[in-house]
Design an enzyme around this catalytic site. Structure first.
Site, PDB file in Angstrom:
ATOM      1  N   GLU A   1      -1.959  -6.993   7.459  1.00 15.72           N
ATOM      2  CA  GLU A   1      -0.669  -6.929   8.143  1.00 15.72           C
ATOM      3  C   GLU A   1      -0.714  -7.826   9.384  1.00 15.72           C
ATOM      4  O   GLU A   1      -1.787  -8.247   9.846  1.00 15.72           O
ATOM      5  CB  GLU A   1      -0.394  -5.476   8.533  1.00 15.72           C
TER       6      GLU A   1
ATOM      7  N   HIS B   1       0.822  -1.205   0.000  1.00 16.91           N
ATOM      8  CA  HIS B   1       0.000   0.000   0.000  1.00 16.91           C
ATOM      9  C   HIS B   1       0.860   1.260   0.000  1.00 16.91           C
ATOM     10  O   HIS B   1       2.037   1.248   0.378  1.00 16.91           O
ATOM     11  CB  HIS B   1      -0.929   0.008   1.221  1.00 16.91           C
TER      12      HIS B   1
END
Length: 215
Positions: free
Chosen positions: A84, A11
Protein backbone atom coordinates in the site's frame (compact mmCIF):
# COMPACT_ATOMS: atom_id res chain seq x y z
CA UNK A 1 4.70 -11.65 -27.18
CA UNK A 2 1.67 -13.31 -25.60
CA UNK A 3 -0.35 -11.23 -23.13
CA UNK A 4 -0.25 -11.97 -19.43
CA UNK A 5 -3.49 -12.17 -17.47
CA UNK A 6 -3.35 -10.49 -14.07
CA UNK A 7 -5.95 -11.41 -11.45
CA UNK A 8 -5.55 -8.50 -9.06
CA UNK A 9 -7.07 -9.13 -5.63
CA UNK A 10 -7.45 -6.79 -2.70
CA UNK A 11 -6.69 -8.34 0.68
CA UNK A 12 -9.50 -9.34 3.02
CA UNK A 13 -10.86 -7.08 5.71
CA UNK A 14 -8.88 -6.01 8.77
CA UNK A 15 -10.12 -4.49 12.01
CA UNK A 16 -8.60 -1.19 10.89
CA UNK A 17 -10.51 -1.32 7.59
CA UNK A 18 -13.71 -1.74 9.56
CA UNK A 19 -13.07 1.31 11.75
CA UNK A 20 -11.55 3.50 9.00
CA UNK A 21 -8.09 3.64 10.55
CA UNK A 22 -5.34 4.26 7.99
CA UNK A 23 -2.94 1.34 7.66
CA UNK A 24 -0.44 2.20 4.94
CA UNK A 25 2.75 0.25 5.71
CA UNK A 26 1.66 -0.76 9.23
CA UNK A 27 1.43 -4.54 9.21
CA UNK A 28 -2.12 -5.40 10.31
CA UNK A 29 -3.53 -8.94 10.18
CA UNK A 30 -6.89 -9.99 8.78
CA UNK A 31 -9.85 -10.07 11.15
CA UNK A 32 -12.27 -13.00 11.23
CA UNK A 33 -14.30 -11.55 8.37
CA UNK A 34 -11.13 -11.04 6.36
CA UNK A 35 -10.13 -14.66 6.86
CA UNK A 36 -13.59 -15.73 5.68
CA UNK A 37 -13.26 -13.48 2.64
CA UNK A 38 -9.82 -14.89 1.83
CA UNK A 39 -11.16 -18.44 1.96
CA UNK A 40 -14.15 -17.51 -0.19
CA UNK A 41 -11.86 -15.86 -2.75
CA UNK A 42 -9.68 -18.96 -2.84
CA UNK A 43 -12.74 -21.13 -3.42
CA UNK A 44 -13.97 -18.86 -6.21
CA UNK A 45 -10.64 -19.14 -8.04
CA UNK A 46 -9.97 -22.81 -7.30
CA UNK A 47 -10.99 -24.03 -10.76
CA UNK A 48 -9.18 -21.29 -12.69
CA UNK A 49 -5.73 -21.54 -14.17
CA UNK A 50 -3.22 -19.62 -12.06
CA UNK A 51 0.46 -20.11 -12.79
CA UNK A 52 1.91 -17.97 -10.00
CA UNK A 53 0.66 -16.22 -6.88
CA UNK A 54 2.40 -13.01 -5.80
CA UNK A 55 1.57 -10.73 -2.89
CA UNK A 56 2.63 -7.66 -1.04
CA UNK A 57 4.82 -8.59 1.91
CA UNK A 58 2.35 -7.07 4.39
CA UNK A 59 0.51 -9.84 6.21
CA UNK A 60 -3.03 -8.77 5.30
CA UNK A 61 -2.16 -9.37 1.64
CA UNK A 62 0.12 -12.33 2.31
CA UNK A 63 -2.55 -14.19 4.31
CA UNK A 64 -5.07 -13.64 1.52
CA UNK A 65 -2.55 -14.86 -1.06
CA UNK A 66 -1.71 -17.91 1.05
CA UNK A 67 -5.37 -18.95 0.95
CA UNK A 68 -5.41 -18.69 -2.86
CA UNK A 69 -2.16 -20.62 -3.22
CA UNK A 70 -3.19 -23.34 -0.78
CA UNK A 71 -5.89 -24.63 -3.14
CA UNK A 72 -3.29 -25.38 -5.81
CA UNK A 73 -0.19 -26.30 -3.77
CA UNK A 74 2.06 -23.54 -5.09
CA UNK A 75 4.20 -21.14 -3.11
CA UNK A 76 3.57 -17.41 -2.82
CA UNK A 77 6.19 -14.90 -3.88
CA UNK A 78 6.37 -11.67 -1.85
CA UNK A 79 7.02 -8.32 -3.46
CA UNK A 80 7.30 -5.21 -1.25
CA UNK A 81 6.70 -3.05 -4.34
CA UNK A 82 3.07 -4.20 -4.16
CA UNK A 83 2.63 -2.60 -0.73
CA UNK A 84 0.00 0.00 0.00
CA UNK A 85 1.01 3.64 -0.21
CA UNK A 86 3.12 4.86 2.68
CA UNK A 87 1.19 7.61 4.45
CA UNK A 88 3.90 8.64 6.92
CA UNK A 89 2.47 10.44 9.95
CA UNK A 90 -1.12 9.66 8.90
CA UNK A 91 -0.63 5.95 9.52
CA UNK A 92 -2.40 4.44 12.52
CA UNK A 93 -4.89 7.30 12.79
CA UNK A 94 -8.62 7.44 12.16
CA UNK A 95 -9.61 9.74 9.31
CA UNK A 96 -11.18 12.13 11.82
CA UNK A 97 -7.94 12.22 13.80
CA UNK A 98 -5.91 12.99 10.69
CA UNK A 99 -8.18 15.90 9.86
CA UNK A 100 -7.85 17.25 13.40
CA UNK A 101 -4.07 16.88 13.74
CA UNK A 102 -2.99 17.74 10.20
CA UNK A 103 -5.75 19.96 8.73
CA UNK A 104 -3.64 21.45 5.90
CA UNK A 105 -2.17 18.14 4.76
CA UNK A 106 -5.54 16.40 5.14
CA UNK A 107 -7.22 19.01 2.95
CA UNK A 108 -4.56 18.59 0.25
CA UNK A 109 -4.99 14.79 0.39
CA UNK A 110 -8.76 15.03 0.06
CA UNK A 111 -8.36 17.56 -2.79
CA UNK A 112 -6.18 14.98 -4.62
CA UNK A 113 -3.11 17.19 -4.84
CA UNK A 114 -0.97 14.38 -6.18
CA UNK A 115 2.42 15.90 -5.36
CA UNK A 116 1.47 17.27 -1.94
CA UNK A 117 3.74 16.01 0.86
CA UNK A 118 2.45 14.34 3.99
CA UNK A 119 4.10 14.57 7.41
CA UNK A 120 6.67 11.90 8.15
CA UNK A 121 6.06 9.41 10.93
CA UNK A 122 7.88 6.14 11.51
CA UNK A 123 8.39 6.19 7.73
CA UNK A 124 8.67 8.87 5.06
CA UNK A 125 5.38 9.27 3.19
CA UNK A 126 4.99 8.88 -0.56
CA UNK A 127 3.15 11.38 -2.72
CA UNK A 128 0.35 9.88 -4.75
CA UNK A 129 2.38 10.30 -7.94
CA UNK A 130 5.33 8.41 -6.42
CA UNK A 131 3.05 5.65 -5.19
CA UNK A 132 1.25 5.37 -8.55
CA UNK A 133 4.53 5.03 -10.42
CA UNK A 134 5.77 2.35 -8.02
CA UNK A 135 2.58 0.28 -8.01
CA UNK A 136 1.93 0.33 -11.75
CA UNK A 137 5.57 -0.43 -12.56
CA UNK A 138 5.46 -3.44 -10.21
CA UNK A 139 2.35 -4.90 -11.84
CA UNK A 140 3.72 -4.39 -15.35
CA UNK A 141 7.08 -5.88 -14.32
CA UNK A 142 5.39 -9.09 -13.22
CA UNK A 143 3.25 -9.18 -16.36
CA UNK A 144 6.11 -8.59 -18.77
CA UNK A 145 8.23 -11.24 -17.04
CA UNK A 146 5.61 -13.98 -17.51
CA UNK A 147 4.08 -13.71 -21.00
CA UNK A 148 1.23 -16.09 -21.66
CA UNK A 149 0.72 -16.92 -17.99
CA UNK A 150 -2.00 -16.07 -15.51
CA UNK A 151 -0.80 -14.43 -12.30
CA UNK A 152 -2.77 -13.76 -9.13
CA UNK A 153 -1.40 -10.59 -7.51
CA UNK A 154 -2.72 -9.84 -4.02
CA UNK A 155 -2.27 -6.26 -2.93
CA UNK A 156 -4.06 -3.27 -1.41
CA UNK A 157 -6.83 -0.82 -2.19
CA UNK A 158 -4.46 1.89 -3.34
CA UNK A 159 -2.64 -0.51 -5.66
CA UNK A 160 -5.95 -1.55 -7.22
CA UNK A 161 -6.86 2.10 -7.70
CA UNK A 162 -3.57 2.77 -9.49
CA UNK A 163 -4.03 -0.23 -11.80
CA UNK A 164 -7.56 0.88 -12.68
CA UNK A 165 -6.42 4.41 -13.46
CA UNK A 166 -3.49 3.17 -15.55
CA UNK A 167 -5.63 0.75 -17.56
CA UNK A 168 -8.30 3.35 -18.35
CA UNK A 169 -5.98 6.33 -18.70
CA UNK A 170 -7.67 8.25 -15.91
CA UNK A 171 -6.09 11.40 -14.55
CA UNK A 172 -4.58 11.02 -11.10
CA UNK A 173 -6.34 14.20 -9.98
CA UNK A 174 -9.89 12.93 -10.57
CA UNK A 175 -11.91 11.64 -7.61
CA UNK A 176 -12.05 7.91 -6.98
CA UNK A 177 -15.62 7.29 -8.11
CA UNK A 178 -15.25 3.52 -8.51
CA UNK A 179 -15.41 0.85 -5.80
CA UNK A 180 -12.27 -0.77 -4.41
CA UNK A 181 -13.57 -3.59 -2.26
CA UNK A 182 -11.93 -5.99 0.17
CA UNK A 183 -11.28 -9.42 -1.37
CA UNK A 184 -12.58 -8.28 -4.76
CA UNK A 185 -11.35 -10.02 -7.92
CA UNK A 186 -10.25 -7.67 -10.71
CA UNK A 187 -8.87 -8.82 -14.05
CA UNK A 188 -6.29 -7.12 -16.27
CA UNK A 189 -4.12 -7.92 -19.24
CA UNK A 190 -0.49 -6.86 -19.62
CA UNK A 191 0.97 -6.66 -23.13
CA UNK A 192 3.97 -4.67 -24.34
CA UNK A 193 4.29 -2.87 -21.02
CA UNK A 194 0.67 -1.68 -20.92
CA UNK A 195 -2.28 -2.55 -18.70
CA UNK A 196 -5.80 -3.08 -19.99
CA UNK A 197 -8.88 -3.82 -17.92
CA UNK A 198 -10.89 -7.01 -18.44
CA UNK A 199 -13.29 -6.89 -15.47
CA UNK A 200 -13.62 -5.00 -12.21
CA UNK A 201 -15.02 -5.54 -8.74
CA UNK A 202 -16.13 -9.18 -8.70
CA UNK A 203 -17.49 -9.78 -5.19
CA UNK A 204 -20.33 -12.27 -5.70
CA UNK A 205 -18.19 -14.96 -4.12
CA UNK A 206 -18.20 -13.08 -0.81
CA UNK A 207 -21.93 -13.47 -0.16
CA UNK A 208 -22.54 -15.89 2.74
CA UNK A 209 -23.77 -19.22 1.50
CA UNK A 210 -27.51 -19.70 2.09
CA UNK A 211 -28.30 -22.90 3.96
CA UNK A 212 -31.08 -25.14 2.67
CA UNK A 213 -34.07 -24.77 5.04
CA UNK A 214 -34.51 -28.52 5.09
CA UNK A 215 -31.01 -29.23 6.40
Amino acid sequence: MSPTTIILIRHGETAWNAERRLQGHIDIALNDEGLRQAAATADALASERIDQVVSSDLQRAALTADAVARTRAISVQRDPLLRERCFGGFEGLLYAEIEQRFPVEFAAWQAREIDAPMPSGARVAETFRQFYQRAVAAIIKWGDAHPGQTLALVAHGGVLECAYRAALGLSLETPRDFPVLNASINRFRVLDGKLSLLSWGEVGHLQPKVLDELN
